[in-house]
Design an enzyme around this catalytic site. Structure first.
Site, PDB file in Angstrom:
ATOM      1  N   LYS A 140       0.940  -1.176   0.101  1.00 51.49           N
ATOM      2  CA  LYS A 140       0.016   0.011  -0.013  1.00 51.49           C
ATOM      3  C   LYS A 140       0.770   1.267  -0.128  1.00 51.49           C
ATOM      4  CE  LYS A 140      -3.263   2.586   2.839  1.00 51.49           C
ATOM      5  NZ  LYS A 140      -4.388   2.582   3.914  1.00 51.49           N
ATOM      6  N   ASP A 155      -2.453   9.946   4.126  1.00 51.62           N
ATOM      7  CA  ASP A 155      -3.884   9.794   4.164  1.00 51.62           C
ATOM      8  C   ASP A 155      -4.569  10.807   4.911  1.00 51.62           C
ATOM      9  OD1 ASP A 155      -6.188   8.530   4.184  1.00 51.62           O
ATOM     10  OD2 ASP A 155      -5.560   6.902   5.457  1.00 51.62           O
ATOM     11  N   LYS A 204     -10.037  12.996   8.172  1.00 52.33           N
ATOM     12  CA  LYS A 204      -9.624  12.578   9.541  1.00 52.33           C
ATOM     13  C   LYS A 204      -9.624  13.674  10.669  1.00 52.33           C
ATOM     14  CE  LYS A 204      -6.676   8.688   8.025  1.00 52.33           C
ATOM     15  NZ  LYS A 204      -7.357   7.394   8.717  1.00 52.33           N
ATOM     16  N   ASP A 237       1.321   6.025   5.734  1.00 52.55           N
ATOM     17  CA  ASP A 237       0.606   5.088   5.157  1.00 52.55           C
ATOM     18  C   ASP A 237       1.108   4.446   4.162  1.00 52.55           C
ATOM     19  OD1 ASP A 237      -1.945   3.963   5.464  1.00 52.55           O
ATOM     20  OD2 ASP A 237      -3.129   5.384   4.501  1.00 52.55           O
ATOM     21  N   ASP A 271     -11.990   7.442   3.490  1.00 52.33           N
ATOM     22  CA  ASP A 271     -11.007   7.071   4.277  1.00 52.33           C
ATOM     23  C   ASP A 271     -10.629   5.567   3.946  1.00 52.33           C
ATOM     24  OD1 ASP A 271      -8.946   7.502   6.010  1.00 52.33           O
ATOM     25  OD2 ASP A 271     -10.104   7.721   7.809  1.00 52.33           O
ATOM     26  N   GLU A 327      -9.438   4.167   1.681  1.00 52.44           N
ATOM     27  CA  GLU A 327      -9.020   4.187   0.336  1.00 52.44           C
ATOM     28  C   GLU A 327      -8.018   2.900  -0.053  1.00 52.44           C
ATOM     29  OE1 GLU A 327      -7.741   5.644   3.234  1.00 52.44           O
ATOM     30  OE2 GLU A 327      -5.549   5.082   2.866  1.00 52.44           O
ATOM     31  N   ARG A 360      -7.727  -0.132   0.536  1.00 56.15           N
ATOM     32  CA  ARG A 360      -8.371  -1.183  -0.240  1.00 56.15           C
ATOM     33  C   ARG A 360      -8.724  -1.055  -1.695  1.00 56.15           C
ATOM     34  NH1 ARG A 360     -12.919  -1.811   4.277  1.00 56.15           N
ATOM     35  NH2 ARG A 360     -11.207  -0.720   5.648  1.00 56.15           N
TER      36      ARG A 360
END
Ligand code: BES
Ligand code: MN
Ligand code: ZN
Length: 487
Positions: free
Chosen positions: A251, A256, A263, A274, A333, A335, A337
């Site tokens: 990933k 993020d 967030k 991330d 959020d 995101e 996946r």
């Protein structure tokens, strides 16, 4: 720092400090210190030092007018001492030597220090020596230990341990870089430079090519950012016929923010991490170029920045993925996946026998397992169990979570599209993994590691410093080497 092996008596190395590893309530290793062992024993008992794991004591002793310095490091109970105990003992030692500004040290860790112990010790030394201080104007703590020599160290173990640890530190350096330095474009440049330096193949796809390939999932997540997404495909190809072909997917969210489902401050902080999965992939590829196993390995990264803006993707959006399956966005959020849907599909198209993906995917995984353990999810229990077994040696804690809960899986299908990107709060790490499984090609054995917890620590301990850990690098490399050796 140079790590080497030596074979001399204590008398011959008296002018440098000596570190002795001892077991809990078994100080037999002190005998190596010759005439000093009796005095050492006395000091240890007076100081109530037991040799428990993660403990160290510095003992300066006078001989006439000269000070002899000893560091005694605990490994815990002899019958329970694991490779990770050696790794942590070495890290605790090196951290102390840095503090004491000691440039050279000899380590006595027993009469036989085999391949695995030598490797663990070397890893602990190099990992423990790591710090990320390039942005500090005053480099107060910048002392470097120059040379460590291990009594009867096993050369091959030292060599491989160094490659493993340097790969992990490389990954840590990248993860620790903030979002204003590493974005999808600069991450792709870093991958290309790495490939050039190490002789790997590297193909980078820009935002236009990403759309042409049909990777609208990756593209959608990245389109709210001023820096467009990149898709990175690195390949390590051995000379001659490979014994196996595998893919490692990471990933790669360079930051993020949550996107439109933004967030709050506390949760947004540290989200430069991330991209930990992606950076682990880069570290692994770097090490493979040095280890040269007879295995073909593809390193796959979907790099994007999840930002809110007028061009950002929204809740309710329905996105077509490269696989043809459609995703309904419930929460921007979730995101990771979405980007991984395209990355896993692309990886599958290369027809590997196995895929491992690493992702800082869910806060729910940290709630389930705590921050020191990564979640393991698999479509093949043998493959999953193999990685669990390896992780017990590498010290990277993994724990398997179930994928067979049909009721939970149904929740992902409650959508106007083929699948929705969230399925409620309960079992959030599992439903995220079930989402990913939809994009793994038929017949490919797959493991997903949710590294949201152990990828980054706010405090130092053991062989970790504050910040990125490079989690996953050692376990994946060990797995690839085991494929090569056929064990
Ligand atoms: N990158 C985060 C997961 C994360 C959280 C990693 C904490 C490391 C530390 C991921 O993209 C995310 O935001 N997940 C959401 C999913 C939710 C919206 C279904 C989460 O875990 O809250
Ligand atoms: Mn997120
Ligand atoms: Zn994320």
């Amino acid at each position: 720092m140079e790590v080497s092996s030596y074979e001399k008596s204590y008398q011959e190395i008296k002018d440098t400090p000596l570190a002795i590893f001892v077991f809990e309530e078994d100080f037999s290793n002190l005998k190596y210190a010759d005439a000093f062992s009796e005095k050492l024993n006395k000091v240890l008992s007076a100081e109530n030092f037991k040799g428990k794991e993660d403990t160290l004591i510095k003992v300066p002793l006078l001989e006439d007018d000269t000070i002899r310095t000893f560091y005694v490091v605990g490994l815990g109970k002899k019958d329970k001492a694991s490779f990770d105990d050696y790794r942590r003992a070495s890290a605790i030692l090196i951290k102390r030597l840095k503090k004491d500004k000691v440039p050279f040290v000899h380590i006595y860790a027993g009469e036989t220090v085999d391949y695995k112990k030598s490797k663990a010790i070397t890893e602990g030394l190099i990992l423990g020596h790591y710090s990320f201080d390039k942005y500090k104007s005053k480099k107060e703590e910048s002392f470097s230990v120059e040379r460590v020599s291990i009594y009867r160290g096993y050369e091959e173990g030292i060599k491989v341990g160094r490659i493993f640890a340097q790969a992990q530190n490389y990954a840590r350096d990248l993860v620790n870089e903030p979002g204003n330095v590493i974005n999808p474009i600069t991450l792709a440049e870093i991958a290309q430079n790495l490939a050039r330096e190490c002789g790997l193949e590297c193909k980078v796809y820009d935002e236009k090519q990403i759309q042409e390939m049909g990777m609208y999932a990756l593209w959608s997540v990245g389109k709210g950012s001023a820096t467009p997404p990149r898709f990175i495909h690195l390949t390590y190809r051995p000379q001659g016929e490979p014994k196996d072909r595998i893919a490692i997917v990471g990933k790669g969210l360079t930051f993020d923010s949550g996107g439109l489902n933004i967030k709050t401050g506390d949760y947004m902080r540290t989200m430069k991490m991330d991209k930990s999965g992606a950076c682990a992939v880069l570290g692994i590829m770097k090490a493979l170029a040095e280890l040269k196993p007879q295995i073909e390995v593809h390193g796959i990264i979907g790099a994007a920045e999840n930002m809110p803006s007028g061009s950002a993707y929204r809740p309710d959006d329905i996105i077509k993925t490269m696989s043809g399956k459609t995703i309904e966005v419930d929460n921007t959020d979730a995101e990771g996946r979405i980007t991984l849907a395209d990355a896993l599909w692309y990886a599958s198209s290369l027809k590997p026998s196995h895929i491992i993906d690493m992702a800082t995917l869910t806060g729910a995984c940290i709630v389930a397992l705590g921050e020191y353990t990564a979640g393991l999810f698999t479509n093949d229990d043998n493959f999953g169990d193999r990685l669990l077994e390896i992780s017990r040696e590498t010290g990277e804690r993994l724990w398997k979570l179930p994928m067979d809960d049909k009721k939970l899986r149904e929740k992902l299908k409650k959508s106007d599209a083929d699948i929705v990107n969230t399925a409620g709060r309960y079992g959030g790490a599992i439903t995220a993994a079930m989402f990913l499984e939809e994009f793994v090609g038929e017949g490919i054995k797959w493991v997903h590691l949710d590294i949201a917890g152990p990828a980054y620590f706010k405090e130092e301990f053991g062989y970790y410093s504050k910040g990125a850990t490079g989690f996953g690098v050692r376990t994946c490399l060990e797995y690839i080497l085991s494929l090569d050796k056929g064990t």
